[in-house]
Design a protein around this motif. Structure first.
Motif, short mmCIF file in Angstrom:
data_model
loop_
_atom_site.label_atom_id
_atom_site.label_comp_id
_atom_site.label_asym_id
_atom_site.label_seq_id
_atom_site.Cartn_x
_atom_site.Cartn_y
_atom_site.Cartn_z
N GLU A 324 9.46 -5.04 4.53
CA GLU A 324 9.97 -3.91 5.29
C GLU A 324 9.62 -2.56 4.66
O GLU A 324 9.51 -1.56 5.36
CB GLU A 324 11.49 -4.02 5.44
CG GLU A 324 11.94 -5.26 6.22
CD GLU A 324 13.44 -5.38 6.31
OE1 GLU A 324 14.15 -4.52 5.71
OE2 GLU A 324 13.92 -6.33 6.95
N LYS A 325 9.44 -2.55 3.33
CA LYS A 325 9.18 -1.29 2.64
C LYS A 325 8.18 -1.53 1.52
O LYS A 325 8.28 -2.51 0.78
CB LYS A 325 10.49 -0.74 2.06
CG LYS A 325 10.34 0.55 1.26
CD LYS A 325 11.69 1.00 0.71
CE LYS A 325 11.57 2.26 -0.14
NZ LYS A 325 12.89 2.68 -0.68
N ILE A 326 7.20 -0.62 1.39
CA ILE A 326 6.21 -0.75 0.33
C ILE A 326 5.94 0.62 -0.29
O ILE A 326 5.86 1.63 0.41
CB ILE A 326 4.89 -1.36 0.87
CG1 ILE A 326 3.92 -1.63 -0.27
CG2 ILE A 326 4.25 -0.49 1.94
CD1 ILE A 326 2.72 -2.47 0.13
N THR A 327 5.84 0.66 -1.61
CA THR A 327 5.53 1.87 -2.36
C THR A 327 4.15 1.71 -2.99
O THR A 327 3.89 0.71 -3.67
CB THR A 327 6.57 2.14 -3.45
OG1 THR A 327 7.87 2.22 -2.86
CG2 THR A 327 6.27 3.43 -4.18
N LEU A 328 3.28 2.70 -2.76
CA LEU A 328 1.88 2.58 -3.17
C LEU A 328 1.43 3.68 -4.12
O LEU A 328 0.24 3.89 -4.32
CB LEU A 328 0.98 2.59 -1.93
CG LEU A 328 1.23 1.49 -0.91
CD1 LEU A 328 0.45 1.76 0.37
CD2 LEU A 328 0.84 0.14 -1.49
N ASP A 329 2.36 4.39 -4.75
CA ASP A 329 2.01 5.52 -5.60
C ASP A 329 1.05 5.16 -6.72
O ASP A 329 1.12 4.08 -7.32
CB ASP A 329 3.28 6.09 -6.26
CG ASP A 329 4.19 6.78 -5.27
OD1 ASP A 329 3.74 7.01 -4.14
OD2 ASP A 329 5.33 7.08 -5.63
N SER A 330 0.16 6.10 -7.02
CA SER A 330 -0.66 6.07 -8.24
C SER A 330 -1.46 4.78 -8.40
O SER A 330 -1.37 4.08 -9.41
CB SER A 330 0.23 6.29 -9.47
OG SER A 330 0.95 7.49 -9.37
N ASN A 331 -2.24 4.45 -7.39
CA ASN A 331 -3.18 3.34 -7.45
C ASN A 331 -4.56 3.85 -7.08
O ASN A 331 -4.77 5.06 -6.95
CB ASN A 331 -2.73 2.21 -6.52
CG ASN A 331 -1.56 1.42 -7.09
OD1 ASN A 331 -1.69 0.72 -8.08
ND2 ASN A 331 -0.39 1.56 -6.47
N ASN A 332 -5.49 2.94 -6.93
CA ASN A 332 -6.87 3.33 -6.59
C ASN A 332 -7.25 2.82 -5.21
O ASN A 332 -8.35 2.34 -4.98
CB ASN A 332 -7.84 2.75 -7.63
CG ASN A 332 -7.49 3.18 -9.04
OD1 ASN A 332 -7.30 4.36 -9.30
ND2 ASN A 332 -7.40 2.22 -9.96
N LEU A 333 -6.32 2.93 -4.28
CA LEU A 333 -6.50 2.35 -2.95
C LEU A 333 -7.24 3.30 -2.01
O LEU A 333 -6.99 4.51 -2.01
CB LEU A 333 -5.14 2.00 -2.35
CG LEU A 333 -4.35 0.92 -3.10
CD1 LEU A 333 -2.90 0.92 -2.68
CD2 LEU A 333 -4.98 -0.45 -2.86
N THR A 334 -8.13 2.73 -1.22
CA THR A 334 -8.83 3.51 -0.20
C THR A 334 -8.77 2.85 1.17
O THR A 334 -9.17 3.45 2.16
CB THR A 334 -10.31 3.71 -0.58
OG1 THR A 334 -10.93 2.42 -0.73
CG2 THR A 334 -10.45 4.49 -1.87
N ASN A 335 -8.29 1.62 1.23
CA ASN A 335 -8.26 0.90 2.50
C ASN A 335 -6.87 0.29 2.70
O ASN A 335 -6.39 -0.47 1.86
CB ASN A 335 -9.33 -0.21 2.49
CG ASN A 335 -9.53 -0.83 3.86
OD1 ASN A 335 -8.59 -1.03 4.61
ND2 ASN A 335 -10.78 -1.14 4.18
N PHE A 336 -6.26 0.65 3.82
CA PHE A 336 -4.88 0.22 4.08
C PHE A 336 -4.76 -0.60 5.36
O PHE A 336 -3.67 -0.78 5.88
CB PHE A 336 -3.97 1.46 4.17
CG PHE A 336 -3.96 2.28 2.92
CD1 PHE A 336 -3.00 2.07 1.95
CD2 PHE A 336 -4.92 3.25 2.70
CE1 PHE A 336 -2.99 2.82 0.78
CE2 PHE A 336 -4.92 4.00 1.54
CZ PHE A 336 -3.95 3.79 0.57
N ARG A 337 -5.89 -1.09 5.87
CA ARG A 337 -5.89 -1.77 7.17
C ARG A 337 -4.99 -3.00 7.18
O ARG A 337 -4.45 -3.36 8.23
CB ARG A 337 -7.32 -2.17 7.56
CG ARG A 337 -7.99 -3.11 6.58
CD ARG A 337 -9.41 -3.47 6.96
NE ARG A 337 -10.06 -4.26 5.92
CZ ARG A 337 -9.86 -5.55 5.72
NH1 ARG A 337 -9.02 -6.21 6.50
NH2 ARG A 337 -10.49 -6.19 4.76
N LEU A 338 -4.82 -3.67 6.04
CA LEU A 338 -4.03 -4.90 6.03
C LEU A 338 -2.54 -4.65 6.23
O LEU A 338 -1.80 -5.58 6.54
CB LEU A 338 -4.26 -5.66 4.71
CG LEU A 338 -5.62 -6.35 4.59
CD1 LEU A 338 -5.81 -6.94 3.20
CD2 LEU A 338 -5.77 -7.45 5.64
#
Length: 359
Positions: A324-338
């Motif tokens: 239900e909730k996700i935190t994505l701070d301070s990573n090297n992500l460029t693709n969020f399609r999933l």
């Protein structure tokens, strides 16, 4: 600055993932010297139909001087993996297990055909994205030649499932471990679609799954001899399925309400491209020493804090179907399609200085 995105403002989900909640089929394609056929004639069909399949690979081309895969071929395999397909183990050089071990012993076969491909896969990277192969979860015996001793040696030390050919009613249950039968759709083992339809009905009735083995995906008009691989390749040229037949099977499965799985999903295993993500999940579920992360262990997780985990790929997040909730701070992500695969996701927290769109 952080952004909090309510789920109703994110992109609309096009198709909900169905994991381990209804019977299905798993296409299993052997021999990665056929990668150009898979990529050219199969990739589009699978994308258009939202079907994920398993590709069982070797490290070399069966012909062309028995060379190892080129970087272009490795890139193509890794791009298939990035689309959600499973890249599985089919031995390093496609030797017949029984013949090879008779000459060099069981340990010799494992070292040269199993461990060697594991090492080879671990060493490969995509030329642009630098992504590597996941650790293989499942194995397909070359030529379907094996005995019980091989299964005991491989499961669970190396794999969760080892696939062969026909056995009993040819169906397997979810969370399966050990030997898995399959029905071959091409070559001299090929079954007709009438029989296949009966097997699909039985899978639906019993709540189990059917693995369908194939090799090349080629239109009828493609002449195998045009590959110029010589006389020794002619037998391999008979192991092929047309795109039209493949589509017909997919359409029939959809009409029956069957799902589509990879073999590793039928085994109940969740896989991850990013080792940091996988490591964190193992700690999260207190399973840091186990061989496999089970999909069932992820279904109860509702919140996930991935901040500062040095994650560059979210592959594997699709198995958190109750998140239900996700935190994505301070990573090297460029693709969020999933994230679109998560039907219950309500809130996404991320750094506002990202140079990509999360929604």
């Amino acid at each position: 600055m952080k952004n909090h995105i309510p789920r109703e403002k994110t992109k609309k989900i096009n198709s909900m993932p169905q994991y381990l909640d209804r019977p299905g089929i798993a296409f299993s394609f052997d021999d990665s010297f056929r990668i150009y056929d898979w990529y050219k004639y199969g990739k589009g069909i699978f994308e258009d139909n939202n079907v994920k399949v398993t590709f069982n690979i070797n490290a070399f081309h069966h012909f062309e001087g028995k060379r190892e895969h080129t970087q272009k071929e490795i890139d193509m395999l890794l791009e298939l993996q990035s689309k959600g397909h499973e890249i599985a183990h089919h031995s390093f050089s496609h030797k017949k297990a029984t013949e090879y071990s008779n000459k060099f012993g069981m340990n010799g076969w494992i070292e040269n055909e199993i461990e060697s491909l594991n090492k080879w896969m671990k060493s490969q990277r995509h030329s642009k994205t630098l992504e590597g192969f996941k650790r293989p979860v499942t194995f397909a015996f070359p030529h379907s030649l094996f005995n019980e001793q091989y299964i005991k040696e491989l499961v669970p030390r190396y794999f969760k499932i080892v696939r062969g050919h026909l056995h009993n009613d040819n169906l397997i249950s979810f969370n399966h471990s050990g030997f898995a039968p399959s029905i071959c759709l091409d070559g001299y083992y090929s079954v007709n679609l009438f029989y296949l339809k009966k097997m699909m009905k039985l899978a639906k009735k019993t709540g189990r799954n059917l693995i369908l083995t194939c090799h090349s995906i080629l239109p009828k008009e493609i002449n195998w001899e045009d590959y110029s691989w010589g006389e020794e390749s002619k037998k391999s040229g008979t192991w092929r399925i047309t795109p039209e037949t493949l589509q017909e099977i997919i359409d029939q499965a959809k009409r029956m309400g069957l799902a589509f799985y990879t073999t590793s999903e039928i085994s109940g295993v969740a896989t991850f491209i990013d080792p940091n993500f996988e490591k964190y999940v193992k700690v999260l579920i207190s399973n840091s020493t186990a061989n496999w992360i089970l999909i069932a262990d992820l279904c109860s997780i509702k919140e996930l804090d991935l901040s500062k985990k040095e994650i560059s790929n979210l592959d594997g997040i699709q198995y958190f179907i109750n998140l239900e909730k996700i935190t994505l701070d301070s990573n090297n992500l460029t693709n969020f399609r999933l994230l679109d695969k998560l039907p219950k996701l309500k809130e996404i927290i991320y750094n506002s200085d990202l140079n990509v769109n999360v929604i």
